[in-house]
Design a protein around this motif. Structure first.
Motif, PDB file in Angstrom:
ATOM      1  N   ALA A  36       1.681  -1.613   7.774  1.00 31.63           N
ATOM      2  CA  ALA A  36       0.226  -1.764   7.751  1.00 31.63           C
ATOM      3  C   ALA A  36      -0.433  -0.927   6.646  1.00 31.63           C
ATOM      4  N   PRO A  37      -0.203  -1.271   5.396  1.00 38.15           N
ATOM      5  CA  PRO A  37      -0.776  -0.483   4.292  1.00 38.15           C
ATOM      6  C   PRO A  37      -2.281  -0.674   4.163  1.00 38.15           C
ATOM      7  N   ASP A  38      -2.896   0.276   3.488  1.00 39.85           N
ATOM      8  CA  ASP A  38      -4.297   0.155   3.092  1.00 39.85           C
ATOM      9  C   ASP A  38      -4.409  -0.479   1.717  1.00 39.85           C
ATOM     10  N   LEU A  39      -3.369  -0.256   0.901  1.00 42.68           N
ATOM     11  CA  LEU A  39      -3.404  -0.654  -0.502  1.00 42.68           C
ATOM     12  C   LEU A  39      -2.018  -1.108  -0.929  1.00 42.68           C
ATOM     13  N   LEU A  54       0.862 -13.390  -1.191  1.00 39.69           N
ATOM     14  CA  LEU A  54      -0.457 -13.407  -0.573  1.00 39.69           C
ATOM     15  C   LEU A  54      -0.743 -14.755   0.077  1.00 39.69           C
ATOM     16  N   GLN A  55      -0.298 -15.843  -0.531  1.00 36.30           N
ATOM     17  CA  GLN A  55      -0.472 -17.167   0.073  1.00 36.30           C
ATOM     18  C   GLN A  55       0.292 -17.255   1.388  1.00 36.30           C
ATOM     19  N   GLN A  56       1.489 -16.705   1.432  1.00 31.81           N
ATOM     20  CA  GLN A  56       2.278 -16.720   2.665  1.00 31.81           C
ATOM     21  C   GLN A  56       1.587 -15.932   3.768  1.00 31.81           C
ATOM     22  N   LEU A  57       0.970 -14.821   3.397  1.00 28.69           N
ATOM     23  CA  LEU A  57       0.277 -13.999   4.388  1.00 28.69           C
ATOM     24  C   LEU A  57      -0.978 -14.686   4.906  1.00 28.69           C
ATOM     25  N   GLY A  58      -1.630 -15.469   4.062  1.00 34.33           N
ATOM     26  CA  GLY A  58      -2.853 -16.168   4.457  1.00 34.33           C
ATOM     27  C   GLY A  58      -4.079 -15.281   4.392  1.00 34.33           C
ATOM     28  N   THR A  59      -4.064 -14.216   5.138  1.00 32.02           N
ATOM     29  CA  THR A  59      -5.112 -13.184   5.074  1.00 32.02           C
ATOM     30  C   THR A  59      -4.393 -11.843   5.057  1.00 32.02           C
ATOM     31  N   TRP A  60      -5.090 -10.856   4.550  1.00 29.47           N
ATOM     32  CA  TRP A  60      -4.472  -9.525   4.505  1.00 29.47           C
ATOM     33  C   TRP A  60      -5.558  -8.474   4.672  1.00 29.47           C
ATOM     34  N   PRO A  61      -5.292  -7.495   5.544  1.00 31.31           N
ATOM     35  CA  PRO A  61      -6.272  -6.447   5.833  1.00 31.31           C
ATOM     36  C   PRO A  61      -6.131  -5.229   4.931  1.00 31.31           C
ATOM     37  N   PHE A  62      -5.703  -5.446   3.707  1.00 30.54           N
ATOM     38  CA  PHE A  62      -5.516  -4.349   2.762  1.00 30.54           C
ATOM     39  C   PHE A  62      -6.030  -4.800   1.403  1.00 30.54           C
ATOM     40  N   GLU A  63      -6.229  -3.837   0.524  1.00 27.71           N
ATOM     41  CA  GLU A  63      -6.642  -4.132  -0.846  1.00 27.71           C
ATOM     42  C   GLU A  63      -5.400  -4.355  -1.707  1.00 27.71           C
ATOM     43  N   VAL A  64      -5.576  -5.121  -2.783  1.00 26.89           N
ATOM     44  CA  VAL A  64      -4.481  -5.420  -3.687  1.00 26.89           C
ATOM     45  C   VAL A  64      -4.865  -5.029  -5.109  1.00 26.89           C
ATOM     46  N   ILE A  65      -3.997  -4.274  -5.747  1.00 30.92           N
ATOM     47  CA  ILE A  65      -4.113  -3.988  -7.166  1.00 30.92           C
ATOM     48  C   ILE A  65      -2.900  -4.625  -7.832  1.00 30.92           C
ATOM     49  N   PHE A  66      -3.150  -5.629  -8.653  1.00 30.75           N
ATOM     50  CA  PHE A  66      -2.052  -6.265  -9.371  1.00 30.75           C
ATOM     51  C   PHE A  66      -1.635  -5.380 -10.533  1.00 30.75           C
TER      52      PHE A  66
END
Length: 124
Positions: A47-50, A66-78
């Motif tokens: 359960a990461p934040d980032l 991200l598509q597989q997850l559908g939704t995600w409760p964390f931020e993403v930095i590419f």
């Protein structure tokens, strides 16, 4: 603390980013993955934040994760070596898009952006 995961197929890139993150006392690195299958497992258990997420990896892209997850409760930095994915990253609501090699000052700005979006996060 900002609970953080690194996802990158290149061990050298993970090591470099890990070293940069160590300089930030408010960041806790809770795991690393070299592909999207391992990343999905870590996300489910940790359960990461980032999430620092590479784009191009064997076995699937960061966007596919991200598509597989559908939704995600964390931020993403590419984090990627390619500029061409920036628009797609915006469409995935990325917090930031950092080109490799990640510059320390750009990482600091990205982490500050996280803190601004999540002021309730305990930063001790």
């Amino acid at each position: 603390m900002i609970r953080t995961l690194l996802v990158d197929d290149d061990a050298g890139n993970r090591a470099y980013l890990r070293e940069l993150l160590i300089a930030h006392a408010d960041v806790l690195l809770i795991g690393e993955a070299e592909n999207i299958a391992d990343a999905a497992k870590l996300i489910a258990t940790e359960a990461p934040d980032l999430l620092f997420l590479d784009v191009e990896m064997p076995g699937g892209s960061g966007f596919e994760l991200l598509q597989q997850l559908g939704t995600w409760p964390f931020e993403v930095i590419f984090t990627t070596g390619f500029q061409r994915y920036a628009i797609q990253a915006i469409r995935f609501s990325a917090l930031d898009y950092l080109l490799k090699p990640v510059q320390p000052d750009e990482l600091t700005v990205a982490l500050q952006r996280f803190s601004e979006r999540h002021p309730q996060r305990d930063r001790t």
